[in-house]
Motif scaffolding. Structure first.
Motif, PDB file in Angstrom:
ATOM      1  N   SER A  41       0.844  -1.193   0.000  1.00 27.31           N
ATOM      2  CA  SER A  41       0.000   0.000   0.000  1.00 27.31           C
ATOM      3  C   SER A  41       0.878   1.241   0.000  1.00 27.31           C
ATOM      4  O   SER A  41       1.985   1.243   0.554  1.00 27.31           O
ATOM      5  CB  SER A  41      -0.927   0.021   1.217  1.00 27.31           C
ATOM      6  N   SER A  65      -5.284  -2.842  -8.553  1.00 25.55           N
ATOM      7  CA  SER A  65      -5.103  -1.827  -7.529  1.00 25.55           C
ATOM      8  C   SER A  65      -6.429  -1.140  -7.226  1.00 25.55           C
ATOM      9  O   SER A  65      -7.365  -1.176  -8.030  1.00 25.55           O
ATOM     10  CB  SER A  65      -4.052  -0.796  -7.968  1.00 25.55           C
ATOM     11  N   ARG A  66      -6.467  -0.503  -6.080  1.00 27.46           N
ATOM     12  CA  ARG A  66      -7.635   0.300  -5.730  1.00 27.46           C
ATOM     13  C   ARG A  66      -7.179   1.482  -4.884  1.00 27.46           C
ATOM     14  O   ARG A  66      -6.219   1.381  -4.107  1.00 27.46           O
ATOM     15  CB  ARG A  66      -8.675  -0.526  -4.981  1.00 27.46           C
ATOM     16  N   SER A  67      -7.866   2.584  -5.050  1.00 23.89           N
ATOM     17  CA  SER A  67      -7.543   3.810  -4.323  1.00 23.89           C
ATOM     18  C   SER A  67      -8.805   4.347  -3.663  1.00 23.89           C
ATOM     19  O   SER A  67      -9.870   4.391  -4.287  1.00 23.89           O
ATOM     20  CB  SER A  67      -6.962   4.858  -5.286  1.00 23.89           C
ATOM     21  N   GLN A  79     -10.191   1.159 -15.760  1.00 22.97           N
ATOM     22  CA  GLN A  79     -10.400   1.967 -14.572  1.00 22.97           C
ATOM     23  C   GLN A  79     -11.894   2.147 -14.322  1.00 22.97           C
ATOM     24  O   GLN A  79     -12.673   2.434 -15.245  1.00 22.97           O
ATOM     25  CB  GLN A  79      -9.757   3.343 -14.725  1.00 22.97           C
ATOM     26  N   THR A  93       3.505  11.635  -1.054  1.00 22.69           N
ATOM     27  CA  THR A  93       3.362  10.190  -1.195  1.00 22.69           C
ATOM     28  C   THR A  93       4.463   9.498  -0.416  1.00 22.69           C
ATOM     29  O   THR A  93       5.626   9.923  -0.452  1.00 22.69           O
ATOM     30  CB  THR A  93       3.431   9.779  -2.674  1.00 22.69           C
ATOM     31  N   ASN A 117      -5.308   6.194   0.071  1.00 23.04           N
ATOM     32  CA  ASN A 117      -4.433   5.036   0.177  1.00 23.04           C
ATOM     33  C   ASN A 117      -4.596   4.218  -1.089  1.00 23.04           C
ATOM     34  O   ASN A 117      -5.712   3.976  -1.548  1.00 23.04           O
ATOM     35  CB  ASN A 117      -4.789   4.189   1.404  1.00 23.04           C
ATOM     36  N   TRP A 118      -3.469   3.808  -1.639  1.00 21.64           N
ATOM     37  CA  TRP A 118      -3.460   3.045  -2.885  1.00 21.64           C
ATOM     38  C   TRP A 118      -2.911   1.661  -2.580  1.00 21.64           C
ATOM     39  O   TRP A 118      -1.764   1.513  -2.180  1.00 21.64           O
ATOM     40  CB  TRP A 118      -2.590   3.771  -3.922  1.00 21.64           C
ATOM     41  N   THR A 175     -10.138   7.701  -1.236  1.00 23.46           N
ATOM     42  CA  THR A 175      -9.801   9.031  -0.734  1.00 23.46           C
ATOM     43  C   THR A 175     -10.791   9.460   0.333  1.00 23.46           C
ATOM     44  O   THR A 175     -12.009   9.322   0.157  1.00 23.46           O
ATOM     45  CB  THR A 175      -9.808  10.066  -1.874  1.00 23.46           C
ATOM     46  N   ASP A 184      -1.961  -2.029  -4.016  1.00 24.24           N
ATOM     47  CA  ASP A 184      -1.510  -2.538  -5.318  1.00 24.24           C
ATOM     48  C   ASP A 184      -0.909  -3.922  -5.124  1.00 24.24           C
ATOM     49  O   ASP A 184      -0.067  -4.121  -4.243  1.00 24.24           O
ATOM     50  CB  ASP A 184      -0.474  -1.580  -5.909  1.00 24.24           C
TER      51      ASP A 184
END
Length: 738
Positions: free
Chosen positions: A208, A270-272, A331, A722, A229-230, A274, A232
């Protein structure tokens, strides 16, 4: 002895103190230069000490010492070289003098790799040596403002050699098994020989990466705070193949066929997410993505060396290459818990075919007669004259299709961004290495390089960009009468040509468009950056392998290129432009020596340390911190190696330090990188003449790596930070020779 011991110890302690006291928050000519010096024996030849043109050669033993699976991990331990990005993560940019973005020239067997080829996918096991050239030479391209790193693939052929290696690496968020095979042999008459190298690997990761954005208004009052948070997770596979065959022909001529093949496959999900504390949200506060990529590169060369009368030689090489890359991404994006308003599918594919030829005619000759007796009184002057060419044509076909679904509440951005490009290059050069006396040698060279890029496509206007650079070069080496000290001086003219991708005016759209995450577009009007350079160094040698050196350098750059930020059609767009003049300066100190140089009956310890300090200034960017390409201002290495008297155990450690800090890119843009510290250790057990066991730990300190992108104007500021989490990696390698 006490005086020398005191001087050396003080130098090393000074280097270490410089590294330790830095704040955590503040801000080497194809395979070899032609050599004409008369040496007592080949075994005593040292390229670093004896070549007129400054060059450091890293041997295969040094390259394989830590059992690395990526060449980037090897390079980060070399004096004056840094690798960008977080430790243990791919894609870090290789830099000399702290400079990236094309200022450092990376070559494989003296030639540039194709666009898109990842140097960090090159396995160290296929490398024979690495040459680091601080100043430019006529035989290589002078697209080397910061310097050149030439990676030479294995050529040395040993009779009936077989070696296999199996390796396993593991960290908290990643795992990577790999295997390699090296083979070589000769026929009985010795006229035909071959070698074959193969490497295969797989890597898997799950990690992450947190991000935070902070904004203020014109009065400095916070008006934005959001965190993301990303997550992956991905897996990649790849292999290298490097077959080589040598034939010795009648009359001493040689014919060599060498091929290199690289293939990679990668896929990730992946997912993000916010979270907004206050202020406006992004276009999409949740994004789910998938990505896959396939890439391959192959090159084959045929090299003929023809011996002529009186020591002259003709060296001709022809090569063909092919590269292909394809990628697919999906996406899904939404906001405020509502149904998705973004469904984007992107497909891209590119192929590149190239043909090239290089040739060199070299001829040694002597003026005058050598006097009898002491070589220092010799009257003869020796020359090694070379004339050559380097030409090639590359055809590139590139396609990118983006499709956005027409969903309620969405603003689809659909595009077909394809082009065909043809790049033609021609270089002609001449060089002479002249031994004026046994203690003084001079290298002079001149190189003309021309480059033409033509491109067209349905979505872009036709592009034609033509440039040429004339580069006079001078290097000299003066050995002082004490046979221990020597001075070097180099005057060079180098340049950096814009890449094909940077010239093509197609657009890449960002998911959450902002000043710190803009769209990108090429600029067909870019010109080469031109640099006038000066390098000077002092070197002191003693004993077997002892070295102290100090060097200074300066580059004055015209047509400096930087990324400009525009606001067009309600979107932020970044593109490169030429903008004035820049200057960079640097100091580098290096010490390496065995413990036996300090005391008798010392253990088999080898010590080394280096410190590099860099400064730069861009005239068009207001200061302070207006550094070139976010230049690394300070880097250092400290290392020690030990070998038992029986040679069965070798162990050692290396500490690498790289400072960061704030850098201004323009009047409104800036960036920040944190300090990076890498501590690596290794141990090699020679169990018997055929079997070895190697253990290594990299990034033992496991420090996090922070980067920031900053935008500031009259309306306020926006800061995007980041954090890449640090991970310690453990690696075990089993090696067997047959």
């Amino acid at each position: 002895m006490p005086t020398r011991l005191t001087r050396i110890a003080a130098a090393v302690l000074s280097l270490c103190a410089t590294c330790a006291s830095a704040s955590t928050e503040q801000p080497r000519l194809s395979d070899e230069v032609v050599k004409v010096e008369i040496k007592g024996s080949a075994a005593k030849y040292d390229a670093r000490r004896d070549d007129t043109a400054s060059k450091t050669v890293v041997s295969a033993e040094e390259i394989q010492k830590y059992g690395d699976t990526s060449v980037n991990d090897v390079l980060k331990r070399l004096p004056g070289i840094t690798v960008g990005g977080a430790a243990g993560r791919s894609g870090g940019e290789i830099r000399m003098r702290g400079l990236g973005a094309g200022y450092t020239q990376i070559l494989i067997n003296g030639e540039r790799a194709p666009a898109g080829f990842a140097i960090d996918s090159l396995a160290p096991d296929v490398i024979e040596r690495i040459e680091v050239l601080r100043a430019a030479s006529a035989e290589f391209s002078t697209q080397s403002i910061a310097g050149t790193i030439n990676i030479v693939l294995k050529k040395a052929l040993k009779s009936a050699q077989r070696e296999v290696k199996f390796s396993q690496s593991k960290s908290s968020g990643a795992s990577s098994p790999s295997a390699s095979l090296q083979m070589s042999d000769k026929n009985q008459d010795g006229k035909t020989s071959y070698s074959f190298g193969a490497n295969v690997w797989r890597f898997m990761y799950d990690r992450s990466t947190p991000t935070r954005e902070i904004g203020t208004d014109a009065d400095g009052v916070p008006d934005l705070l959001r965190t993301a948070n990303w997550w992956d997770a991905g897996r990649g596979d790849g292999f290298n193949l490097s077959p080589r065959v040598n034939w010795t022909l009648a009359g001493g001529d040689t014919l060599t066929s060498q091929t290199f093949v690289n293939w990679n496959r990668f896929a990730s999900n992946s997912r993000s997410r916010t979270e907004i504390a206050f202020g406006p949200g992004p276009d999409y506060d949740r994004v789910d993505s998938s990505y896959s990529n396939h890439s391959g590169f192959g090159r084959t060369d045929l090299n003929w060396v023809h011996k002529l009368a009186e020591g002259a030689k003709l060296d001709v090489k022809f090569g063909v290459s092919y590269a292909r890359n394809s990628a697919d991404s999906n996406q899904l994006g939404g906001n405020n818990g509502a149904p998705i308003t973004l469904y984007r599918v992107v497909h891209s594919a590119s192929s590149e075919q190239g043909v090239s030829t290089q040739g060199k005619y070299s001829m040694p000759f002597v003026f005058g007669q050598r006097a009898d007796g002491d070589d220092d009184t010799a009257a003869a002057t020796e020359h090694a004259l070379s004339l050559g060419w380097d030409a090639g044509v590359t055809q590139r076909d590139d396609l990118r299709m983006q499709r956005d679904a027409d969903l309620p509440g969405s603003s689809p951005i659909n595009s077909d961004e394809g082009f065909n490009a043809k790049v033609t290059r021609l270089a002609l050069y001449g060089q002479d290495e002249w031994n004026v006396t046994p203690l003084w040698s001079v290298y002079t060279g001149v190189r003309w390089e021309g480059l033409e890029t033509r491109a067209d496509g349905g979505s872009i206007d036709a592009v034609q960009n033509r440039s040429s650079v004339f580069s006079p070069l001078l290097q000299t080496l003066i050995k002082l009468p004490n046979k221990k000290d020597q001075l070097r001086l180099a005057l060079t003219r180098t340049y950096k040509a814009p890449s094909t991708a940077a010239l093509i005016p197609r657009k890449f759209t960002a998911t959450n468009n902002s000043p710190t995450e803009p769209d990108r577009r090429g600029n067909p009007n870019l010109k080469p950056e031109l640099a006038l350079g000066l390098d000077a160094s002092f070197e002191h040698y003693w004993g077997e392998g002892g070295l102290l050196s100090a060097s200074v350098s300066m580059r004055r750059i015209e047509n400096y290129t930087h990324q400009s930020l525009l606001y067009e059609d309600e979107r932020w767009v970044s593109l490169a432009i030429n903008d004035g003049r820049a200057e960079t300066r640097g100091i580098e100190l290096e010490a390496k020596f065995p413990a036996s140089a300090l005391m008798d009956n010392a253990p088999k310890l080898d010590l080394r340390a280096s410190v590099s300090r860099n400064w730069s200034r861009v005239d068009s960017v207001p200061g302070p911190d207006n550094r070139l390409d976010q230049q690394i201002p300070l880097s250092a290495t400290v290392g020690i190696d030990y070998k038992t008297p029986d040679g069965q155990l070798s162990t050692g450690s290396n500490f690498s330090f790289r400072n960061g800090g704030l850098a201004r890119l323009s009047g409104t843009q800036g960036g920040y990188t944190s300090v990076r510290r890498d501590l690596d250790v290794y141990a090699l057990w020679k169990l018997d003449p055929q079997n070895n066991l190697r253990f290594a730990v990299s990034n033992l300190l496991a420090q996090d790596y922070t980067t920031e992108s900053i935008y500031s104007d009259g309306n306020g500021t926006l800061n995007r930070m980041t954090v890449a989490n640090g991970e310690t990696q453990f690696r075990v390698t089993v090696e067997r020779r047959f």
